[in-house]
Design a protein around this motif. Structure first.
Motif, PDB file in Angstrom:
ATOM      1  N   ILE A 352       0.865  -1.187   0.000  1.00 42.30           N
ATOM      2  CA  ILE A 352       0.000   0.000   0.000  1.00 42.30           C
ATOM      3  C   ILE A 352       0.897   1.232   0.000  1.00 42.30           C
ATOM      4  O   ILE A 352       1.645   1.467   0.946  1.00 42.30           O
ATOM      5  CB  ILE A 352      -0.934   0.038   1.225  1.00 42.30           C
ATOM      6  N   TYR A 353       0.821   2.007  -1.083  1.00 43.38           N
ATOM      7  CA  TYR A 353       1.625   3.216  -1.226  1.00 43.38           C
ATOM      8  C   TYR A 353       0.687   4.424  -1.203  1.00 43.38           C
ATOM      9  O   TYR A 353      -0.273   4.484  -1.978  1.00 43.38           O
ATOM     10  CB  TYR A 353       2.422   3.185  -2.524  1.00 43.38           C
ATOM     11  N   ARG A 354       0.982   5.385  -0.319  1.00 40.41           N
ATOM     12  CA  ARG A 354       0.062   6.504  -0.130  1.00 40.41           C
ATOM     13  C   ARG A 354       0.789   7.847  -0.192  1.00 40.41           C
ATOM     14  O   ARG A 354       1.969   7.942   0.147  1.00 40.41           O
ATOM     15  CB  ARG A 354      -0.642   6.401   1.225  1.00 40.41           C
ATOM     16  N   ILE A 355       0.019   8.860  -0.564  1.00 42.68           N
ATOM     17  CA  ILE A 355       0.510  10.234  -0.546  1.00 42.68           C
ATOM     18  C   ILE A 355      -0.493  11.078   0.246  1.00 42.68           C
ATOM     19  O   ILE A 355      -1.716  10.975   0.042  1.00 42.68           O
ATOM     20  CB  ILE A 355       0.670  10.804  -1.959  1.00 42.68           C
ATOM     21  N   TYR A 356       0.040  11.878   1.160  1.00 37.83           N
ATOM     22  CA  TYR A 356      -0.780  12.750   2.003  1.00 37.83           C
ATOM     23  C   TYR A 356      -0.363  14.206   1.763  1.00 37.83           C
ATOM     24  O   TYR A 356       0.789  14.474   1.421  1.00 37.83           O
ATOM     25  CB  TYR A 356      -0.580  12.436   3.480  1.00 37.83           C
ATOM     26  N   VAL A 357      -1.309  15.116   1.993  1.00 31.97           N
ATOM     27  CA  VAL A 357      -0.990  16.549   1.887  1.00 31.97           C
ATOM     28  C   VAL A 357      -1.539  17.270   3.120  1.00 31.97           C
ATOM     29  O   VAL A 357      -2.418  16.777   3.817  1.00 31.97           O
ATOM     30  CB  VAL A 357      -1.586  17.198   0.613  1.00 31.97           C
ATOM     31  N   GLU A 358      -1.018  18.476   3.327  1.00 31.80           N
ATOM     32  CA  GLU A 358      -1.526  19.324   4.401  1.00 31.80           C
ATOM     33  C   GLU A 358      -3.027  19.535   4.186  1.00 31.80           C
ATOM     34  O   GLU A 358      -3.469  19.723   3.048  1.00 31.80           O
ATOM     35  CB  GLU A 358      -0.770  20.656   4.391  1.00 31.80           C
ATOM     36  N   PRO A 359      -3.825  19.518   5.255  1.00 36.29           N
ATOM     37  CA  PRO A 359      -5.293  19.562   5.111  1.00 36.29           C
ATOM     38  C   PRO A 359      -5.820  20.669   4.203  1.00 36.29           C
ATOM     39  O   PRO A 359      -6.697  20.430   3.364  1.00 36.29           O
ATOM     40  CB  PRO A 359      -5.774  19.755   6.553  1.00 36.29           C
ATOM     41  N   ARG A 360      -5.275  21.873   4.316  1.00 31.23           N
ATOM     42  CA  ARG A 360      -5.803  22.998   3.531  1.00 31.23           C
ATOM     43  C   ARG A 360      -5.532  22.845   2.035  1.00 31.23           C
ATOM     44  O   ARG A 360      -6.136  23.554   1.208  1.00 31.23           O
ATOM     45  CB  ARG A 360      -5.203  24.311   4.038  1.00 31.23           C
ATOM     46  N   LEU A 361      -4.630  21.913   1.681  1.00 34.24           N
ATOM     47  CA  LEU A 361      -4.269  21.728   0.273  1.00 34.24           C
ATOM     48  C   LEU A 361      -4.898  20.491  -0.355  1.00 34.24           C
ATOM     49  O   LEU A 361      -4.634  20.184  -1.513  1.00 34.24           O
ATOM     50  CB  LEU A 361      -2.746  21.639   0.133  1.00 34.24           C
TER      51      LEU A 361
END
Length: 373
Positions: A352-361
């Protein structure tokens, strides 16, 4: 004489006088304050169980497996039980989540050092264990067998179907409030065998064995690799590294701390963004997930061009459901589980490969991905 400790997984766990001497040390009692699953309780609120009760469970199961495999030596059984009890004594705060902060050490290496010196070593000698016994205990508990016989004994605790995995799967499932990790461990224990020095299970327990590995698969995909558990674990590491850089504690002393030490520091900094990400769920949000490595790398590079890398987090979770082949006894002939079970043969490695971003973005990142698709 013995004491009985109530346990939701094993009902009652017997603890004998020499084992009580080990329990009543600060080194072992520290495990009461190290959660089994790190920050998982922030997603599964009842996952409050610790390395302390898990270690008791492993000790209990280690004896059952030892007897099930036909061993009879009482002195060796004491060593096996204590090896099960002490196998996790080197875990740092928040367990596996922060093990990367131990540097070139692992929790096994830290545990080995703790057993070979200090109060644990003194207590073991006090209750009649020789240095030779203690060194055997260490080899069995921390995966350092010196020969084939010790390898089989070590697998009672740390093996594919060892006491460690059998306890944590059922215990984690119970406290997380899921049913994924439950399996018929009584049937497995009742059909353990030793053929030509190799641990195996009678063919009649094949379905229970499949259930065990399927439980492991689902616990990893649904709990251990849960998307929020993974990002909170990333944020936890960021916070601890920040504290280390500020000199609040050293890497060398880190394994002596507890979860409470770190939480106490964090709750004094309620305006710290690193703290708020972890404790107020202001964590980065998932915008992409796949099990395809090439696709992940492509999207990762694309988002790094569009956004500041400081506003991105990347997670790469992989796990083999079976680390090594396990065998069944078919009327005196050993056959690998993958050989006789189509289910296990087709059970793939978890990726499982994931990408996360800062909430506002999050909305911006999703728009970028939508346009690029």
């Amino acid at each position: 004489m013995f004491k009985e400790i109530s346990d939701p997984i094993h009902q009652f766990i017997r603890v004998y006088p020499d084992e009580l001497e080990i329990l009543d040390t600060f080194t072992f009692q520290r495990l009461r304050y190290v959660k089994q699953l790190g920050v998982t309780y922030m997603v599964f609120p009842s996952a409050q169980h610790t390395r302390f009760e898990h270690s008791l469970g492993v000790m209990n199961l280690a004896e059952s497996i030892y007897v099930g495999l036909g061993y009879k030596d009482k002195k060796l059984m004491k060593v096996i039980r204590l090896a099960g009890l002490l196998h996790d004594v080197g875990h740092p705060p928040f367990s596996h989540t922060t093990e990367v902060l131990l540097g070139d050490k692992s929790h096994e290496k830290v545990g080995k050092e703790l057993v070979l010196s200090g109060e644990l070593n003194e207590r073991l000698k006090k209750v009649g264990f020789s240095q030779e016994d203690i060194e055997l205990l260490v080899r069995l508990a921390f995966k350092e067998p010196k020969d084939e016989e010790e390898r089989v004994l070590s697998h009672i605790i740390t093996g594919e179907l060892g006491a460690d995995r059998m306890d944590y799967l059922r215990r984690d499932a119970y406290f997380c409030g899921t049913s994924y990790g439950f399996f018929d461990y009584g049937r497995i224990l009742g059909h353990l065998e030793r053929i030509n020095g190799k641990e195996c299970v009678n063919k009649s327990a094949i379905r229970a064995l499949e259930s065990f590995f399927l439980g492991r698969f689902f616990m990893y995909t649904q709990v251990y690799f849960h998307k929020v558990v993974r990002i909170l674990s990333i944020h936890l590491l960021e916070l601890i590294k920040d504290y280390m850089e500020k000199g609040l504690f050293s890497k060398e002393k880190f394994h002596q701390l507890t979860d409470a030490d770190l939480i106490g520091l964090a709750l004094k900094e309620k305006n710290n963004p690193l703290v708020r990400r972890l404790f107020l769920r202001e964590h980065f949000r998932e915008v992409f997930s796949t099990n395809n490595w090439d696709e992940y790398r492509q999207v990762k590079e694309f988002l790094k061009e569009k956004l500041d890398e400081r506003e991105l987090r990347f997670d790469e979770a992989e796990k083999n459901v079976m680390d090594e082949e396990f065998y069944l006894n078919y009327d005196g002939v050993l056959k690998g589980l993958k050989e006789v079970s189509p289910l296990m043969k087709n059970l793939q490695k978890i990726r499982i490969y994931r990408i996360y971003v800062e909430p506002r973005l999050k909305s911006h990142a999703l728009q970028y991905l939508k346009k690029a698709s």
